[in-house]
Design a protein around this motif. Structure first.
Motif, mmCIF file in Angstrom:
data_model
loop_
_atom_site.group_PDB
_atom_site.id
_atom_site.type_symbol
_atom_site.label_atom_id
_atom_site.label_comp_id
_atom_site.label_asym_id
_atom_site.label_seq_id
_atom_site.Cartn_x
_atom_site.Cartn_y
_atom_site.Cartn_z
ATOM 1 N N SER A 137 1.508 -97.198 81.882
ATOM 2 C CA SER A 137 0.114 -97.503 82.208
ATOM 3 C C SER A 137 -0.080 -97.729 83.704
ATOM 4 O O SER A 137 -1.142 -97.395 84.258
ATOM 5 C CB SER A 137 -0.361 -98.729 81.430
ATOM 6 O OG SER A 137 0.417 -99.875 81.756
ATOM 7 N N GLN A 138 0.941 -98.279 84.371
ATOM 8 C CA GLN A 138 0.846 -98.509 85.815
ATOM 9 C C GLN A 138 0.794 -97.176 86.570
ATOM 10 O O GLN A 138 0.075 -97.035 87.562
ATOM 11 C CB GLN A 138 2.039 -99.334 86.288
ATOM 12 C CG GLN A 138 2.129 -100.719 85.678
ATOM 13 C CD GLN A 138 1.010 -101.622 86.146
ATOM 14 O OE1 GLN A 138 0.722 -101.704 87.338
ATOM 15 N NE2 GLN A 138 0.366 -102.293 85.209
ATOM 16 N N VAL A 139 1.548 -96.209 86.100
ATOM 17 C CA VAL A 139 1.530 -94.870 86.699
ATOM 18 C C VAL A 139 0.171 -94.223 86.469
ATOM 19 O O VAL A 139 -0.433 -93.648 87.395
ATOM 20 C CB VAL A 139 2.651 -93.992 86.106
ATOM 21 C CG1 VAL A 139 2.585 -92.568 86.655
ATOM 22 C CG2 VAL A 139 4.021 -94.612 86.386
ATOM 23 N N GLN A 140 -0.320 -94.313 85.251
ATOM 24 C CA GLN A 140 -1.600 -93.689 84.911
ATOM 25 C C GLN A 140 -2.750 -94.279 85.727
ATOM 26 O O GLN A 140 -3.636 -93.548 86.177
ATOM 27 C CB GLN A 140 -1.864 -93.862 83.414
ATOM 28 C CG GLN A 140 -0.884 -93.084 82.542
ATOM 29 C CD GLN A 140 -1.011 -93.438 81.070
ATOM 30 O OE1 GLN A 140 -1.259 -94.597 80.717
ATOM 31 N NE2 GLN A 140 -0.829 -92.449 80.209
ATOM 32 N N LEU A 165 11.021 -93.086 81.557
ATOM 33 C CA LEU A 165 11.237 -91.697 81.938
ATOM 34 C C LEU A 165 10.562 -90.724 80.969
ATOM 35 O O LEU A 165 9.931 -89.744 81.385
ATOM 36 C CB LEU A 165 12.733 -91.405 82.019
ATOM 37 C CG LEU A 165 13.530 -92.260 83.009
ATOM 38 C CD1 LEU A 165 15.020 -91.945 82.901
ATOM 39 C CD2 LEU A 165 13.034 -92.034 84.431
ATOM 40 N N LYS A 166 10.702 -90.980 79.692
ATOM 41 C CA LYS A 166 10.109 -90.073 78.698
ATOM 42 C C LYS A 166 8.582 -90.084 78.801
ATOM 43 O O LYS A 166 7.948 -89.032 78.802
ATOM 44 C CB LYS A 166 10.552 -90.487 77.294
ATOM 45 C CG LYS A 166 10.190 -89.513 76.197
ATOM 46 C CD LYS A 166 10.849 -89.916 74.882
ATOM 47 C CE LYS A 166 10.590 -88.874 73.796
ATOM 48 N NZ LYS A 166 9.174 -88.765 73.443
ATOM 49 N N GLY A 167 8.005 -91.270 78.910
ATOM 50 C CA GLY A 167 6.557 -91.372 79.004
ATOM 51 C C GLY A 167 6.016 -90.729 80.266
ATOM 52 O O GLY A 167 5.002 -90.006 80.234
ATOM 53 N N ILE A 168 6.685 -90.979 81.392
ATOM 54 C CA ILE A 168 6.247 -90.389 82.661
ATOM 55 C C ILE A 168 6.368 -88.869 82.621
ATOM 56 O O ILE A 168 5.471 -88.143 83.062
ATOM 57 C CB ILE A 168 7.063 -90.970 83.830
ATOM 58 C CG1 ILE A 168 6.747 -92.459 84.012
ATOM 59 C CG2 ILE A 168 6.767 -90.209 85.129
ATOM 60 C CD1 ILE A 168 7.647 -93.168 85.007
ATOM 61 N N GLY A 169 7.475 -88.379 82.077
ATOM 62 C CA GLY A 169 7.674 -86.934 82.006
ATOM 63 C C GLY A 169 6.605 -86.235 81.192
ATOM 64 O O GLY A 169 6.073 -85.191 81.595
ATOM 65 N N GLU A 170 6.262 -86.793 80.036
ATOM 66 C CA GLU A 170 5.239 -86.183 79.187
ATOM 67 C C GLU A 170 3.865 -86.252 79.846
ATOM 68 O O GLU A 170 3.080 -85.299 79.769
ATOM 69 C CB GLU A 170 5.226 -86.889 77.826
ATOM 70 C CG GLU A 170 6.480 -86.609 77.000
ATOM 71 C CD GLU A 170 6.521 -87.415 75.717
ATOM 72 O OE1 GLU A 170 5.674 -88.332 75.557
ATOM 73 O OE2 GLU A 170 7.403 -87.142 74.872
ATOM 74 N N TRP A 171 3.576 -87.386 80.511
ATOM 75 C CA TRP A 171 2.272 -87.524 81.173
ATOM 76 C C TRP A 171 2.150 -86.559 82.352
ATOM 77 O O TRP A 171 1.105 -85.927 82.546
ATOM 78 C CB TRP A 171 2.097 -88.971 81.642
ATOM 79 C CG TRP A 171 0.790 -89.213 82.323
ATOM 80 C CD1 TRP A 171 -0.428 -89.422 81.737
ATOM 81 C CD2 TRP A 171 0.570 -89.270 83.743
ATOM 82 N NE1 TRP A 171 -1.396 -89.607 82.703
ATOM 83 C CE2 TRP A 171 -0.815 -89.520 83.937
ATOM 84 C CE3 TRP A 171 1.396 -89.161 84.854
ATOM 85 C CZ2 TRP A 171 -1.378 -89.646 85.202
ATOM 86 C CZ3 TRP A 171 0.845 -89.272 86.116
ATOM 87 C CH2 TRP A 171 -0.530 -89.520 86.290
ATOM 88 N N CYS A 172 3.214 -86.420 83.137
ATOM 89 C CA CYS A 172 3.193 -85.477 84.266
ATOM 90 C C CYS A 172 3.010 -84.052 83.782
ATOM 91 O O CYS A 172 2.245 -83.272 84.377
ATOM 92 C CB CYS A 172 4.485 -85.598 85.080
ATOM 93 S SG CYS A 172 4.567 -87.055 86.139
ATOM 94 N N GLU A 173 3.693 -83.692 82.707
ATOM 95 C CA GLU A 173 3.556 -82.342 82.168
ATOM 96 C C GLU A 173 2.111 -82.074 81.743
ATOM 97 O O GLU A 173 1.552 -81.009 82.028
ATOM 98 C CB GLU A 173 4.492 -82.165 80.975
ATOM 99 C CG GLU A 173 4.453 -80.773 80.369
ATOM 100 C CD GLU A 173 5.362 -80.648 79.161
ATOM 101 O OE1 GLU A 173 6.252 -79.780 79.164
ATOM 102 O OE2 GLU A 173 5.161 -81.424 78.200
#
Length: 414
Positions: A137-140, A165-173
């Motif tokens: 959520s902080q990244v988003q 890592l998994k959450g960030i990777g999916e969100w970036c994609e």
């Protein structure tokens, strides 16, 4: 012959992937700066990227390419570029892909030298948001229309926070954003970076991959998961026929050819030699780190221990799901107020006081007064770095000898 297991591939990669001349097991160290072409048109074609070849060793050489081939295959990427140091790989990648007006999201726990480089690029007009990458959520929330990249480490150095890592990777994609990942702490033996959808892998070869404290190096691997045709910072001249290579081509031309942070041929050879024992070293290192963390966490001279392998670590369950063969070789410890960190380190006889990590030998240093000194008290507080914090890079010695050394140091001061 059946497909080779990962550990076997490490040992035989040079001769199987690169097939050195004359039956050699290792690719030779080619120190030639220049390369002859019998037909000038061949020289022109290589210069223009129409043919593979070497024209000048600042840009490429057989020694560098052989190491690139190995590292790329181990990560399952579409290409790799080696550099003189890990920081050269990071700086070349960022300066090649970003421009004034861009925005990037990075971990607030970044290692000191990487953080100081980001302060440099802010002076070039690239805005940087520092966030807690353990929370997606902080990244988003930091996302802007001009966000081009998210960058973090797999395990933060030195307090060992584990990014989502998994959450960030999916969100970036989903948002067409580059996910650049520093996996120095967890090479491919420990982490499948493609499974968490990393776009670019940045690794200091100086650390675990080289492994013996005798060579500097860095590498960028493109996993092939990012669609470069949707990235508007690629110059037309670097939009080669294979779209998967657009990013690599621009980084190689700008970051290696123009900036000149070339990995020396002999260094490439030393890294490839160290790579052969990576799995064996990391198995022992992870086991030793786990044992040392368990010893320290119950010691009366210790206030806190930070290691993902401990059940009480905030991201222990995440680390368990991400890392295949252990939790890495880095841990940090906060001593009780009654123990001076400098006196404690001086009381160790086997453990070496040094700023390196990923070595065969166990190393330790006080963090607040060295690597993160320039960040100041407030920034260190945000990163969770206490004044008494000691970082330990665990080696491959017999664990009983490591524990005995710590026992002796505590006994001398308590």
């Amino acid at each position: 012959m059946k497909k080779l297991a990962f550990d076997t591939k490490l040992v035989h990669a040079d001769r199987k992937i690169n097939k050195p001349q004359f039956g050699a097991v290792h690719e030779s160290s080619n120190n030639s700066v220049l390369f002859e072409f019998e037909d000038v048109q061949d020289l022109v074609d290589v210069f223009q990227g129409k043919k593979l070849g070497h024209v000048y060793s600042r840009s490429s050489s057989s020694s560098a390419v052989s190491l690139q081939n190995i590292l790329n295959e181990l990560e399952g990427g579409v290409g790799a570029i080696v550099f003189a140091t890990g920081m050269a790989a990071i700086s070349a990648t960022f300066l090649s892909l970003l421009k004034a007006g861009d925005h990037i999201i990075v971990s607030q726990y970044l290692f000191g030298n990487t953080r100081s480089f980001l302060a440099t690029i802010e002076g070039f007009g690239i805005s940087v948001s520092y966030v807690d990458v353990t929370e997606l959520s902080q990244v988003q929330q930091a996302h802007n229309e001009n966000t081009k990249m998210v960058f973090c480490e797999t395990i933060a150095n030195p307090v060992t926070q584990v990014a989502d890592l998994k959450g960030i990777g999916e969100w970036c994609e989903a948002n067409n954003i580059i996910f650049a990942l520093d996996n120095t702490m967890t090479p491919s033996v420990l982490l499948d970076s493609k499974a968490i959808k990393a776009s670019l892998l940045l690794t200091s070869l100086t650390k675990y991959i080289g492994g013996h404290g005798n060579v500097l190096g860095g590498v960028l691997v493109d996993t092939g998961l990012f669609d470069w045709s949707k990235y508007d910072n690629i110059d037309e001249i670097y939009q080669v026929e294979n779209q998967q290579h657009w990013g690599l081509t621009q980084i190689k031309k700008r970051g290696l050819r123009d900036m000149g942070a070339t990995l020396a041929p002999q260094s490439a050879h030393l890294v490839s030699m160290g790579l052969e024992t990576l799995t064996m070293r990391l198995r022992k290192t992870c086991a030793n780190a786990q044992a040392l963390a368990k010893y320290l966490v119950t010691h009366r001279g210790v206030r806190a221990v930070h290691y993902p392998g401990l059940d009480k670590h905030p991201q222990h369950e995440r680390a368990k799901s991400l890392f295949k063969r252990g939790y890495g070789g880095i841990l940090s410890v906060e001593l009780n107020d009654s123990i001076n960190p400098h006196e404690f380190l001086n009381s160790l006889s086997l453990v070496i006081s040094a700023t390196h990590l990923g070595d065969t030998r166990t190393l330790a240093l006080p963090i607040a007064s060295t690597v993160f000194y320039e960040n100041g008290p407030e920034e260190r507080r945000k990163m969770g770095i206490a004044d008494s914090l000691i970082r330990i890079s665990v080696g491959i010695e017999d664990i009983e000898d490591i524990l005995s050394d710590f026992d002796s140091a505590f006994a001398a001061l308590l």
